[in-house]
Scaffold this motif. Structure first.
Motif, PDB file in Angstrom:
ATOM      1  N   GLN A   1       0.637  -1.288   0.039  1.00  0.00           N
ATOM      2  CA  GLN A   1       0.363   0.094   0.192  1.00  0.00           C
ATOM      3  C   GLN A   1       1.223   1.073  -0.352  1.00  0.00           C
ATOM      4  O   GLN A   1       0.128   2.566  -0.586  1.00  0.00           O
ATOM      5  N   GLN A   2       1.932   0.922   0.540  1.00  0.00           N
ATOM      6  CA  GLN A   2       2.658   2.593   0.421  1.00  0.00           C
ATOM      7  C   GLN A   2       3.869   3.193  -0.715  1.00  0.00           C
ATOM      8  O   GLN A   2       3.759   3.653  -0.894  1.00  0.00           O
ATOM      9  N   HIS A   3       4.248   1.666  -1.362  1.00  0.00           N
ATOM     10  CA  HIS A   3       4.575   1.315  -2.870  1.00  0.00           C
ATOM     11  C   HIS A   3       3.256   2.667  -3.544  1.00  0.00           C
ATOM     12  O   HIS A   3       3.674   3.718  -4.596  1.00  0.00           O
ATOM     13  N   HIS A   4       2.373   2.069  -3.410  1.00  0.00           N
ATOM     14  CA  HIS A   4       0.962   2.041  -4.033  1.00  0.00           C
ATOM     15  C   HIS A   4       0.898   4.019  -4.361  1.00  0.00           C
ATOM     16  O   HIS A   4       0.954   4.635  -5.484  1.00  0.00           O
ATOM     17  N   GLN A   5       0.964   4.384  -2.450  1.00  0.00           N
ATOM     18  CA  GLN A   5       0.768   5.457  -2.689  1.00  0.00           C
ATOM     19  C   GLN A   5       1.965   6.269  -3.195  1.00  0.00           C
ATOM     20  O   GLN A   5       1.809   7.388  -3.623  1.00  0.00           O
ATOM     21  N   ARG A   6       2.918   5.787  -2.429  1.00  0.00           N
ATOM     22  CA  ARG A   6       4.316   6.263  -3.313  1.00  0.00           C
ATOM     23  C   ARG A   6       4.213   6.774  -4.450  1.00  0.00           C
ATOM     24  O   ARG A   6       5.113   7.758  -5.367  1.00  0.00           O
ATOM     25  N   ILE A   7       4.277   5.347  -5.012  1.00  0.00           N
ATOM     26  CA  ILE A   7       3.600   5.966  -6.865  1.00  0.00           C
ATOM     27  C   ILE A   7       2.786   7.562  -7.337  1.00  0.00           C
ATOM     28  O   ILE A   7       3.131   7.569  -8.619  1.00  0.00           O
ATOM     29  N   ALA A   8       1.584   7.553  -6.479  1.00  0.00           N
ATOM     30  CA  ALA A   8       0.796   7.965  -7.387  1.00  0.00           C
ATOM     31  C   ALA A   8       1.193   9.432  -6.606  1.00  0.00           C
ATOM     32  O   ALA A   8       0.614  10.366  -7.950  1.00  0.00           O
ATOM     33  N   GLN A   9       1.317   9.743  -5.585  1.00  0.00           N
ATOM     34  CA  GLN A   9       2.207  10.846  -5.230  1.00  0.00           C
ATOM     35  C   GLN A   9       3.375  11.162  -6.272  1.00  0.00           C
ATOM     36  O   GLN A   9       4.085  12.270  -6.535  1.00  0.00           O
ATOM     37  N   ALA A  10       4.412  10.327  -6.253  1.00  0.00           N
ATOM     38  CA  ALA A  10       5.249  10.471  -7.512  1.00  0.00           C
ATOM     39  C   ALA A  10       4.252  11.310  -9.062  1.00  0.00           C
ATOM     40  O   ALA A  10       4.871  12.639  -9.802  1.00  0.00           O
ATOM     41  N   PHE A  15       4.994  13.731 -13.035  1.00  0.00           N
ATOM     42  CA  PHE A  15       4.402  13.612 -14.179  1.00  0.00           C
ATOM     43  C   PHE A  15       2.662  14.411 -14.429  1.00  0.00           C
ATOM     44  O   PHE A  15       1.912  13.706 -14.869  1.00  0.00           O
ATOM     45  N   PRO A  16       2.729  15.266 -14.463  1.00  0.00           N
ATOM     46  CA  PRO A  16       1.062  15.779 -14.583  1.00  0.00           C
ATOM     47  C   PRO A  16       0.583  16.400 -16.223  1.00  0.00           C
ATOM     48  O   PRO A  16      -0.301  15.937 -15.644  1.00  0.00           O
ATOM     49  N   GLU A  17       1.668  16.039 -16.588  1.00  0.00           N
ATOM     50  CA  GLU A  17       0.747  15.537 -17.415  1.00  0.00           C
ATOM     51  C   GLU A  17      -0.003  14.368 -17.848  1.00  0.00           C
ATOM     52  O   GLU A  17      -0.426  14.230 -18.238  1.00  0.00           O
ATOM     53  N   THR A  18       1.244  13.323 -17.050  1.00  0.00           N
ATOM     54  CA  THR A  18       0.466  11.666 -16.913  1.00  0.00           C
ATOM     55  C   THR A  18      -0.777  12.014 -16.309  1.00  0.00           C
ATOM     56  O   THR A  18      -1.667  11.063 -16.517  1.00  0.00           O
ATOM     57  N   VAL A  19      -0.674  12.827 -15.692  1.00  0.00           N
ATOM     58  CA  VAL A  19      -2.434  12.446 -14.861  1.00  0.00           C
ATOM     59  C   VAL A  19      -3.535  12.959 -14.845  1.00  0.00           C
ATOM     60  O   VAL A  19      -4.778  12.597 -15.367  1.00  0.00           O
ATOM     61  N   GLU A  20      -2.935  13.743 -16.311  1.00  0.00           N
ATOM     62  CA  GLU A  20      -3.698  14.798 -16.501  1.00  0.00           C
ATOM     63  C   GLU A  20      -4.647  14.026 -17.833  1.00  0.00           C
ATOM     64  O   GLU A  20      -6.171  13.683 -18.209  1.00  0.00           O
ATOM     65  N   ARG A  22      -4.342  10.237 -18.105  1.00  0.00           N
ATOM     66  CA  ARG A  22      -3.706   9.413 -17.600  1.00  0.00           C
ATOM     67  C   ARG A  22      -4.635   9.310 -15.759  1.00  0.00           C
ATOM     68  O   ARG A  22      -3.995   8.615 -15.553  1.00  0.00           O
ATOM     69  N   PRO A  23      -5.542  10.021 -15.366  1.00  0.00           N
ATOM     70  CA  PRO A  23      -6.296   9.547 -14.307  1.00  0.00           C
ATOM     71  C   PRO A  23      -6.547   8.325 -13.307  1.00  0.00           C
ATOM     72  O   PRO A  23      -6.511   8.158 -12.350  1.00  0.00           O
ATOM     73  N   GLU A  24      -6.905   7.635 -14.501  1.00  0.00           N
ATOM     74  CA  GLU A  24      -7.049   5.887 -14.045  1.00  0.00           C
ATOM     75  C   GLU A  24      -6.316   5.525 -13.459  1.00  0.00           C
ATOM     76  O   GLU A  24      -6.024   4.962 -12.474  1.00  0.00           O
ATOM     77  N   LEU A  25      -4.722   5.863 -13.848  1.00  0.00           N
ATOM     78  CA  LEU A  25      -3.637   5.520 -13.538  1.00  0.00           C
ATOM     79  C   LEU A  25      -2.957   5.378 -12.039  1.00  0.00           C
ATOM     80  O   LEU A  25      -3.099   5.232 -10.893  1.00  0.00           O
ATOM     81  N   VAL A  26      -3.647   7.688 -11.398  1.00  0.00           N
ATOM     82  CA  VAL A  26      -3.209   7.886 -10.413  1.00  0.00           C
ATOM     83  C   VAL A  26      -4.728   7.044  -9.485  1.00  0.00           C
ATOM     84  O   VAL A  26      -3.964   6.633  -8.685  1.00  0.00           O
ATOM     85  N   ALA A  27      -5.602   6.690  -9.945  1.00  0.00           N
ATOM     86  CA  ALA A  27      -6.806   6.376  -8.962  1.00  0.00           C
ATOM     87  C   ALA A  27      -6.339   4.886  -8.569  1.00  0.00           C
ATOM     88  O   ALA A  27      -6.790   4.512  -8.128  1.00  0.00           O
ATOM     89  N   GLN A  28      -6.086   4.349  -9.979  1.00  0.00           N
ATOM     90  CA  GLN A  28      -5.501   2.414  -9.428  1.00  0.00           C
ATOM     91  C   GLN A  28      -4.208   2.396  -8.483  1.00  0.00           C
ATOM     92  O   GLN A  28      -4.379   1.308  -7.502  1.00  0.00           O
ATOM     93  N   HIS A  29      -3.531   3.921  -8.615  1.00  0.00           N
ATOM     94  CA  HIS A  29      -3.016   3.245  -6.943  1.00  0.00           C
ATOM     95  C   HIS A  29      -2.927   3.691  -6.114  1.00  0.00           C
ATOM     96  O   HIS A  29      -2.375   3.445  -5.118  1.00  0.00           O
TER      97      HIS A  29
END
Length: 187
Positions: A1-10, A15-20, A22-29
């Motif tokens: 869980q900590q790894h997923h949280q760190r990935i989402a925060q990173a 990578f704001p363009e990826t967040v914009e 592919r928001p589902e990627l951040v949501a999954q993490h």
């Protein structure tokens, strides 16, 4: 869980363009990290992004996931507003994917309508009511459709909104026409 949280925060920080895009990627993490509060925001964005691309099955999946996560959170005005947005988006995506007469469409819009009543005055009320109107007129439940059309007309008159008045008059006119009340339909 900590790894997923760190990935989402990173992803958010670096990578704001990826967040914009592919928001589902951040949501999954965030979901895998057990951070439902943050995940819901991104599931909502992912649902909207998918609908904007006409990927309605994806939008349904994203909205449904966001709704399920919201149910695990305490009821707050913010969470109620998020649920309203998700159910409204879900209803619209379901119409496109399964047709306006699908039972899931009615369920999504009824849930959204109940949330509108909780929230109070909200701009989402009109698309929710219109979604319900389209469902009921498509199912030939014309008296229910007429009642919704009358509600839309009252809202338009109260708000003095010409665009909403057009929607309301269309809803009422078409419903009266289907009911065979031609003078009322013409009016």
């Amino acid at each position: 869980q900590q790894h997923h949280q760190r990935i989402a925060q990173a992803l958010e920080a670096q990578f704001p363009e990826t967040v914009e895009t592919r928001p589902e990627l951040v949501a999954q993490h965030y979901t895998a990290a057990g951070c439902a509060e943050q995940a819901v925001v991104y599931w909502q964005q992912a649902g909207q992004h998918a609908s904007d691309r006409s990927a309605y099955l994806e939008a349904i999946s994203h909205c449904t996931t966001g709704i399920a996560l919201l149910k695990s959170l305490p009821e707050t005005p913010e969470h109620t507003q998020q649920a309203l947005t998700l159910y409204t988006a879900l209803g619209a995506a379901l119409v496109m994917a399964k047709g306006q007469g699908a039972p899931e469409v009615e369920h999504a819009y009824i849930q959204a309508h109940a949330l509108c009543q909780q929230v109070g005055e909200t701009p989402e009320l009109v698309p929710v009511l219109y979604g319900l109107y389209r469902f009921y007129v498509g199912r030939l439940q014309l008296h229910t459709a007429r009642e919704i059309g009358e509600t839309l007309l009252r809202l338009a008159q109260r708000a003095d909104d010409p665009a909403l008045a057009v929607i309301a008059h269309h809803a009422l006119g078409f419903t009266w026409f289907c009911l065979g009340a031609l003078p009322a339909a013409r009016q």
